[in-house]
Scaffold this motif. Structure first.
Motif, mmCIF file in Angstrom:
data_model
loop_
_atom_site.group_PDB
_atom_site.id
_atom_site.type_symbol
_atom_site.label_atom_id
_atom_site.label_comp_id
_atom_site.label_asym_id
_atom_site.label_seq_id
_atom_site.Cartn_x
_atom_site.Cartn_y
_atom_site.Cartn_z
ATOM 1 N N ALA A 147 14.842 -73.705 -23.259
ATOM 2 C CA ALA A 147 16.051 -74.806 -23.418
ATOM 3 C C ALA A 147 16.274 -74.249 -24.893
ATOM 4 O O ALA A 147 17.563 -74.364 -25.419
ATOM 5 C CB ALA A 147 15.525 -76.068 -23.471
ATOM 6 N N ILE A 148 15.263 -74.027 -25.923
ATOM 7 C CA ILE A 148 15.531 -73.613 -27.181
ATOM 8 C C ILE A 148 16.278 -72.192 -27.225
ATOM 9 O O ILE A 148 17.387 -72.005 -28.078
ATOM 10 C CB ILE A 148 14.106 -73.484 -27.979
ATOM 11 N N ALA A 149 15.851 -71.274 -26.612
ATOM 12 C CA ALA A 149 16.702 -69.880 -26.392
ATOM 13 C C ALA A 149 18.299 -70.206 -25.944
ATOM 14 O O ALA A 149 19.063 -69.574 -26.563
ATOM 15 C CB ALA A 149 16.021 -68.959 -25.403
ATOM 16 N N SER A 150 18.507 -71.217 -24.934
ATOM 17 C CA SER A 150 19.577 -71.400 -24.457
ATOM 18 C C SER A 150 20.618 -72.066 -25.353
ATOM 19 O O SER A 150 21.766 -71.958 -25.382
ATOM 20 C CB SER A 150 19.610 -71.986 -23.281
ATOM 21 N N LYS A 151 19.883 -72.687 -26.440
ATOM 22 C CA LYS A 151 20.587 -73.023 -27.332
ATOM 23 C C LYS A 151 20.961 -72.447 -28.758
ATOM 24 O O LYS A 151 21.533 -72.903 -29.655
ATOM 25 C CB LYS A 151 20.040 -74.571 -27.823
ATOM 26 N N GLY A 152 20.279 -71.104 -28.513
ATOM 27 C CA GLY A 152 20.201 -70.289 -29.771
ATOM 28 C C GLY A 152 19.546 -70.865 -30.779
ATOM 29 O O GLY A 152 20.057 -70.559 -31.878
ATOM 30 N N SER A 153 18.632 -71.635 -30.643
ATOM 31 C CA SER A 153 17.837 -72.137 -32.014
ATOM 32 C C SER A 153 16.494 -71.583 -32.129
ATOM 33 O O SER A 153 16.032 -70.914 -31.285
ATOM 34 C CB SER A 153 17.722 -73.879 -31.708
ATOM 35 N N ASP A 154 15.996 -71.952 -33.493
ATOM 36 C CA ASP A 154 14.577 -71.627 -33.429
ATOM 37 C C ASP A 154 13.596 -72.439 -33.811
ATOM 38 O O ASP A 154 12.737 -72.476 -34.507
ATOM 39 C CB ASP A 154 14.613 -70.623 -34.843
ATOM 40 N N ASP A 155 13.790 -73.372 -32.924
ATOM 41 C CA ASP A 155 12.804 -74.937 -32.795
ATOM 42 C C ASP A 155 11.488 -74.312 -32.554
ATOM 43 O O ASP A 155 11.209 -73.487 -31.706
ATOM 44 C CB ASP A 155 13.259 -75.912 -31.886
ATOM 45 N N ARG A 183 9.708 -87.105 -20.109
ATOM 46 C CA ARG A 183 9.730 -86.918 -21.623
ATOM 47 C C ARG A 183 10.076 -85.360 -21.897
ATOM 48 O O ARG A 183 10.505 -85.114 -22.689
ATOM 49 C CB ARG A 183 8.349 -87.194 -21.965
ATOM 50 N N LEU A 184 9.404 -84.365 -20.826
ATOM 51 C CA LEU A 184 9.908 -83.000 -21.021
ATOM 52 C C LEU A 184 11.155 -82.780 -20.921
ATOM 53 O O LEU A 184 11.789 -82.029 -21.780
ATOM 54 C CB LEU A 184 8.913 -82.296 -19.694
ATOM 55 N N VAL A 185 12.087 -83.303 -20.075
ATOM 56 C CA VAL A 185 13.332 -83.293 -20.049
ATOM 57 C C VAL A 185 14.013 -83.649 -21.256
ATOM 58 O O VAL A 185 15.030 -82.975 -21.717
ATOM 59 C CB VAL A 185 13.974 -83.847 -18.688
ATOM 60 N N LEU A 186 13.580 -84.784 -21.915
ATOM 61 C CA LEU A 186 14.115 -85.342 -23.192
ATOM 62 C C LEU A 186 13.989 -84.072 -24.044
ATOM 63 O O LEU A 186 14.836 -84.022 -24.861
ATOM 64 C CB LEU A 186 13.585 -86.521 -23.520
ATOM 65 N N ALA A 187 12.600 -83.748 -24.196
ATOM 66 C CA ALA A 187 12.314 -82.861 -25.277
ATOM 67 C C ALA A 187 13.397 -81.587 -25.104
ATOM 68 O O ALA A 187 13.695 -80.975 -26.184
ATOM 69 C CB ALA A 187 10.859 -82.252 -25.239
ATOM 70 N N MET A 188 13.518 -81.127 -23.946
ATOM 71 C CA MET A 188 14.563 -80.011 -23.640
ATOM 72 C C MET A 188 15.991 -80.390 -24.264
ATOM 73 O O MET A 188 16.715 -79.717 -24.778
ATOM 74 C CB MET A 188 14.789 -79.747 -22.374
ATOM 75 N N ALA A 189 16.303 -81.650 -23.939
ATOM 76 C CA ALA A 189 17.481 -82.010 -24.649
ATOM 77 C C ALA A 189 17.823 -82.190 -26.020
ATOM 78 O O ALA A 189 18.716 -82.195 -26.777
ATOM 79 C CB ALA A 189 18.019 -83.543 -23.849
ATOM 80 N N LEU A 190 16.665 -82.377 -26.786
ATOM 81 C CA LEU A 190 16.480 -82.442 -28.202
ATOM 82 C C LEU A 190 16.564 -80.776 -28.984
ATOM 83 O O LEU A 190 16.724 -80.999 -29.923
ATOM 84 C CB LEU A 190 15.244 -83.166 -28.548
#
Ligand code: ATP
Length: 340
Positions: A113-121, A150-157
């Motif tokens: 999820a982080i990679a697909s948002k191009g983020s470095d979370d 909760r996991l899907v929510l974490a992915m949404a964040l």
């Protein structure tokens, strides 16, 4: 706006979601009928309605999973259909029917999820925010329904989205989980995100939402704060007063007030007054003017269930659209009903 910015709306910095005359037909079924709605940036907006009212269809249009048959939907200034990639990049989504990979760990889901948002979370930091950091290296296949949620929510964040769209976020959560979900929603709003979520759990909506929109048979029938919707129904409130002594003077003074429907002395020190919500203060003032001291008071308002029923089951004859604008109409329940 940058040069590449395709947002057409000059108010894009103030408006998170804008629906104008949105409609969706599935053959003979009208899933959405001329819905016009503005969700402001920074608010927590609850989207309510009975089964089949059109909530998921609206969310599916916002994410371009479904194409509308009329009107437009704009998300963070982007047209939901023409600019759907930009919308998905900027929005965090907890969908109704999500899919997790049983053999991948929570951490791997987050990394994706982080990679697909191009983020470095940090994946573990996101899992901490939803309370399942301990399970970071466990496979999602073994998770309970609440843990999956909760996991899907974490992915949404991931990627700190400006807008969170959550379809029934409390599904599968125990009361503690639901409370934590509310805390997460508030924390995201406090960090500047807008939260748009659908729910059947009215307590959840009341506890967390700044405003709500109520859908009925594909039409938006009310948009306001829960308090304003409740007040607008005009149903009487019950005010239970504990005084040092219930005297005839007190009963006469309260009975004489406009807006008071009933006054009942429950005991020598307890008085129950049924009155219009806006009359409550006048009742308390009249008791004091009549020479009594109020020791305690309790107010029983219209319950959420009663309010929801009033907006979603009453006569549907006066909600047809004249101009597609969400403007106040006069519902038989007396609320800030909108023609949508
Ligand atoms: N793919 C589809 N084909 C035909 N009809 C559909 C389709 N999707 C939704 N509908 C119909 O559109 C209407 C709105 O459905 P929608 O799922 O948006 O409601 P909802 O408010 O999300 O309901 P729920 O709370 O039960 O999830 C319903 O009458 C539904 O049967």
């Amino acid at each position: 706006m940058s040069q590449l910015d395709t947002r057409a709306d000059p108010l894009a910095d103030e408006i998170a979601i804008e629906l104008v005359g949105l409609g969706k037909q599935y053959g003979d079924v009208t899933a959405l009928n001329d819905v016009t709605l503005t969700v402001r940036r920074g608010e927590i907006f609850g989207f309510l309605g009975p089964n089949g009212a059109g909530k998921s269809t609206t969310i599916d249009i916002l994410l371009d999973f479904v194409r509308p048959t009329g009107g437009t939907a704009t998300v963070l200034g982007y047209d939901a259909q023409d600019d759907s990639l930009a919308v998905r990049q900027a929005v965090g989504v907890l969908p109704d029917g999500y899919h997790l990979y049983d053999r991948l760990t929570a951490r791997q889901h987050l990394e994706f999820a982080i990679a697909s948002k191009g983020s470095d979370d940090d994946p573990v930091e996101l899992l901490e925010r939803v309370g399942i950091a301990d399970a970071a290296d466990r496979k999602a296949g073994g998770f309970s329904k609440g843990m999956k949620q909760r996991l899907v929510l974490a992915m949404a964040l991931a990627g700190s989205p400006e807008l969170l769209i959550l379809d029934e976020p409390s599904t599968g959560l125990d009361p503690n989980g639901a409370r934590e979900m509310r805390e997460i929603i508030r924390a995201e709003r406090d960090h500047g995100a807008t939260v748009f979520f659908s729910s059947h759990v009215l307590e959840q909506v009341e506890a967390v939402c700044d405003r709500v929109g109520i859908l009925r048979n594909g039409k938006l029938v009310a948009v306001d704060t829960i308090d304003a919707l409740r007040d607008a129904l005009g149903t009487d409130a019950r005010l239970v007063l504990t005084v040092q002594s219930v005297t005839d003077d007190v009963i006469d003074a309260v009975t004489a007030l406009p807006g008071v429907a009933d006054v009942h002395a429950d005991s020598e020190t307890r008085l129950t007054v049924t009155c219009a919500p806006e009359t409550k203060t006048a009742v308390m003032h009249a008791v004091e003017v009549a020479g009594e001291t109020i020791v305690d008071f309790d107010i029983e308002e219209t319950s959420l269930e009663e309010m929801f029923a009033a907006y979603t089951t009453e006569d549907d004859t006066d909600t047809s659209s004249k101009d597609g604008e969400a403007e106040p109409a006069t519902p038989s329940a007396g609320g800030e009903e909108v023609r949508a």
